[in-house]
Structures are given as C-alpha cells and as structure tokens.
Write a protein that holds these residues in place. Structure first.
Motif, short mmCIF file in Angstrom:
data_model
loop_
_atom_site.label_atom_id
_atom_site.label_comp_id
_atom_site.label_asym_id
_atom_site.label_seq_id
_atom_site.Cartn_x
_atom_site.Cartn_y
_atom_site.Cartn_z
N GLN A 1 0.80 -1.22 0.00
CA GLN A 1 0.00 0.00 0.00
C GLN A 1 0.83 1.28 0.00
O GLN A 1 0.29 2.38 -0.12
N VAL A 2 2.16 1.16 0.17
CA VAL A 2 3.00 2.35 0.34
C VAL A 2 4.18 2.32 -0.62
O VAL A 2 4.49 1.30 -1.23
N ALA A 3 4.83 3.49 -0.75
CA ALA A 3 5.94 3.62 -1.68
C ALA A 3 7.26 3.15 -1.10
O ALA A 3 8.24 2.95 -1.83
N GLY A 4 7.33 2.98 0.18
CA GLY A 4 8.53 2.52 0.87
C GLY A 4 8.17 2.31 2.32
O GLY A 4 7.14 2.80 2.79
N LEU A 5 9.03 1.60 3.07
CA LEU A 5 8.63 1.20 4.41
C LEU A 5 9.82 1.26 5.36
O LEU A 5 10.95 0.93 4.99
N ALA A 6 9.55 1.71 6.61
CA ALA A 6 10.56 1.74 7.66
C ALA A 6 9.92 1.29 8.96
O ALA A 6 8.69 1.21 9.08
N LEU A 7 10.76 0.99 9.94
CA LEU A 7 10.31 0.51 11.25
C LEU A 7 10.79 1.48 12.31
O LEU A 7 11.98 1.79 12.40
N ASN A 8 9.87 1.98 13.11
CA ASN A 8 10.23 2.81 14.26
C ASN A 8 10.40 1.91 15.48
O ASN A 8 9.45 1.28 15.94
N ALA A 9 11.63 1.84 15.99
CA ALA A 9 11.92 1.03 17.17
C ALA A 9 13.15 1.60 17.85
O ALA A 9 14.01 2.21 17.21
N ASN A 10 13.23 1.39 19.16
CA ASN A 10 14.36 1.88 19.94
C ASN A 10 15.27 0.72 20.33
O ASN A 10 14.87 -0.44 20.28
N GLY A 11 16.49 1.04 20.72
CA GLY A 11 17.44 0.00 21.08
C GLY A 11 18.21 -0.50 19.86
O GLY A 11 18.26 0.16 18.82
N ASP A 12 18.79 -1.67 19.99
CA ASP A 12 19.62 -2.25 18.94
C ASP A 12 18.75 -2.69 17.76
O ASP A 12 17.99 -3.66 17.87
N GLY A 13 18.87 -2.00 16.65
CA GLY A 13 18.08 -2.32 15.47
C GLY A 13 18.42 -3.65 14.84
O GLY A 13 17.65 -4.17 14.02
N ALA A 14 19.55 -4.25 15.22
CA ALA A 14 19.98 -5.51 14.60
C ALA A 14 18.99 -6.64 14.86
O ALA A 14 18.93 -7.60 14.08
N ARG A 15 18.20 -6.53 15.92
CA ARG A 15 17.26 -7.61 16.22
C ARG A 15 16.14 -7.71 15.19
O ARG A 15 15.41 -8.69 15.15
N PHE A 16 16.01 -6.67 14.36
CA PHE A 16 15.01 -6.67 13.31
C PHE A 16 15.63 -6.89 11.92
O PHE A 16 15.02 -6.58 10.91
N ALA A 17 16.84 -7.42 11.90
CA ALA A 17 17.57 -7.54 10.64
C ALA A 17 16.81 -8.35 9.60
O ALA A 17 16.87 -8.06 8.40
N ASP A 18 16.05 -9.36 10.04
CA ASP A 18 15.33 -10.21 9.09
C ASP A 18 14.27 -9.43 8.32
O ASP A 18 13.87 -9.86 7.22
N ALA A 19 13.82 -8.32 8.85
CA ALA A 19 12.78 -7.54 8.18
C ALA A 19 13.34 -6.73 7.01
O ALA A 19 12.58 -6.30 6.13
N CYS A 20 14.65 -6.51 6.99
CA CYS A 20 15.31 -5.76 5.89
C CYS A 20 14.68 -4.37 5.70
O CYS A 20 14.43 -3.94 4.57
N LEU A 21 14.43 -3.69 6.82
CA LEU A 21 13.85 -2.35 6.78
C LEU A 21 14.76 -1.38 7.49
O LEU A 21 15.47 -1.74 8.45
N PRO A 22 14.75 -0.09 7.09
CA PRO A 22 15.42 0.92 7.90
C PRO A 22 14.78 0.98 9.29
O PRO A 22 13.56 0.90 9.40
N VAL A 23 15.57 1.08 10.34
CA VAL A 23 15.06 1.17 11.70
C VAL A 23 15.27 2.60 12.19
O VAL A 23 16.39 3.10 12.23
N LEU A 24 14.18 3.24 12.57
CA LEU A 24 14.19 4.64 12.97
C LEU A 24 13.94 4.75 14.47
O LEU A 24 12.82 4.50 14.93
N PRO A 25 14.93 5.13 15.27
CA PRO A 25 14.68 5.33 16.70
C PRO A 25 13.96 6.65 16.94
O PRO A 25 13.99 7.56 16.11
N ASP A 26 13.29 6.73 18.09
CA ASP A 26 12.69 8.00 18.48
C ASP A 26 13.77 9.07 18.59
O ASP A 26 14.90 8.80 19.01
N THR A 27 13.41 10.29 18.22
CA THR A 27 14.33 11.42 18.39
C THR A 27 13.97 12.24 19.61
O THR A 27 14.61 13.24 19.90
N VAL A 28 12.91 11.82 20.34
CA VAL A 28 12.49 12.46 21.59
C VAL A 28 12.80 11.50 22.73
O VAL A 28 12.43 10.32 22.67
N ASP A 29 13.47 11.96 23.75
CA ASP A 29 13.87 11.09 24.85
C ASP A 29 12.69 10.69 25.73
O ASP A 29 11.68 11.40 25.80
#
Length: 221
Positions: free
Chosen positions: A43-71
């Motif tokens: 449904q979208v032109a591209g996809l990313a995942l918003n998650a905090n911590g070590d993004g490597a745990r989502f490596a199987d998803a093959c998506l950019p991992v975007l951490p929060d920029t607000v503490d």
C-alpha cells in the motif's frame, strides 16, 4: 500527490507482555511484524520501522530502523515524528503509520485514509471504527479513533516537534488541532485494529489467524 511512505510503530515498552518485542511474537507460524509488513508494504511507496534499542534484532525484516528522536519513550507521536523526519529526507509528502502489534488491519487502509483527508488543509487522517451502543449511551464519541493508524503530512513535522517539546503526548489532542479526517472501517466480525497487548490477546490473535486459514482452505484446516 505522491504515494505515502509507510512506518511501522514498534517503539513501545510492551509492559503488559512482560517487556521485549511484541512484534517478534509468532501467530500461526509468522511473526506479528511479518504479518504487518505483508499488509502495509503493497500500500505504500517505501517502508521503515520505528523502534528503539539495537536495530539488529530486526535484521530479518530488511527495513530501515528509525529510533525516536524524543527522549523518554514519549509514545506514538515520537514514532510519527521519527517517520516524518525520515520521509522528509526521502522527499516524500506524507507517511502512513501502522502499529507493529496489530496483525489484521485493513488491506485498503492507505486509500481510505487518503480519501478521508481529501479537501482538508493537510494530509492528516486517523482510522476509526464504530463504538458500541453502551459507549454511545455514556456520552462518548460515535467512533473509536485508532491513533497509531494514521496519515501524516511531512509539512507539519516541525509543528509536531514543538508540541512534543512542550510535553504533548496524546495523539488526538494534536490531530484535533489540525482538523484531521477520520476513515471509518467496520468492526465486524471483529475489530480489524485489535492489537496484541497481553498474553490473552496473543491467544485470541492465534485463534483468529487459525479461523482465517480455515476459511481460506474451505474449512479443512
């Protein structure tokens, strides 16, 4: 108008599941995250995942991992802001967000959100489902809005950043300020925005998935 980018929100603490990543729990042999990707990616032109911590745990998803920029785990709006900043760097006009723990959301979510935003000042809309009679009798709104399922305009990202800096955390408090539309979806035979918050919810999700598999196979599963 450009097709929105998609952002899966998975930045919560999952306290009612005992912590950890709810999106990696499995339902009928498939992780919640994989199920969400299968529904939103077409449904979208591209996809990313918003998650905090070590993004490597989502490596199987093959998506950019975007951490929060607000503490401080500022809630879904922090994930929305991270997605809007990412989309701005891609030259996109808008994003659609979905929750990473909601495996049955509608496959026509994006076009319905775009339709709900037509004619408004901004590309801003939330998904909603009808409330039951008891909720209406108690004086509540006629719909349940689902604030993690929305269409968000990149042009408002600095406004959102300022609101978060001022301590705003409630999604609808911000969307109401900007005249968000509502895309209404039926809640039968079950609410498609049902999400997995507890072990009981996970058991229900597994039962729903088995029922869907049985229906697709002619009741033989």
């Amino acid at each position: 108008m450009k097709q929105p980018l998609g952002v899966i929100l998975a930045g919560g603490l999952a306290t009612r599941m005992g912590g950890g990543d709810k999106t990696l729990l499995t339902v009928a042999g498939q992780s919640l995250l994989s199920r969400v990707i299968d529904r939103i990616e077409p449904q979208v032109a591209g996809l990313a995942l918003n998650a905090n911590g070590d993004g490597a745990r989502f490596a199987d998803a093959c998506l950019p991992v975007l951490p929060d920029t607000v503490d401080g785990f500022a809630g879904p709006l922090a994930g929305v802001l991270a997605g809007l900043d990412w989309a701005a760097a891609q030259g996109a006009d808008s994003i659609v967000t979905v929750a990473g723990d909601t495996p049955f959301f509608p496959c026509d979510l994006v076009p319905r959100l775009l339709l709900a935003a037509e004619g408004r000042a901004h590309l801003l809309a939330l998904a909603a489902t009808p409330r039951d009679g008891d909720a209406l009798k108690s004086g509540g709104r006629g719909v349940n809005r689902h604030p993690t399922f929305g269409l968000w305009p990149v042009v408002l990202r600095d406004d959102l950043r300022a609101a978060l800096g001022d301590g705003l955390r409630k999604v609808v408090a911000w969307t109401d300020l900007h005249g968000a539309g509502e895309a209404l979806f039926p809640a039968t035979p079950f609410d498609p925005f049902f999400n997995v918050n507890t072990p009981d919810d996970l058991a229900l999700a597994k039962a729903l998935a088995r029922a869907q598999i049985g229906a697709l196979s002619g009741g033989t599963a």
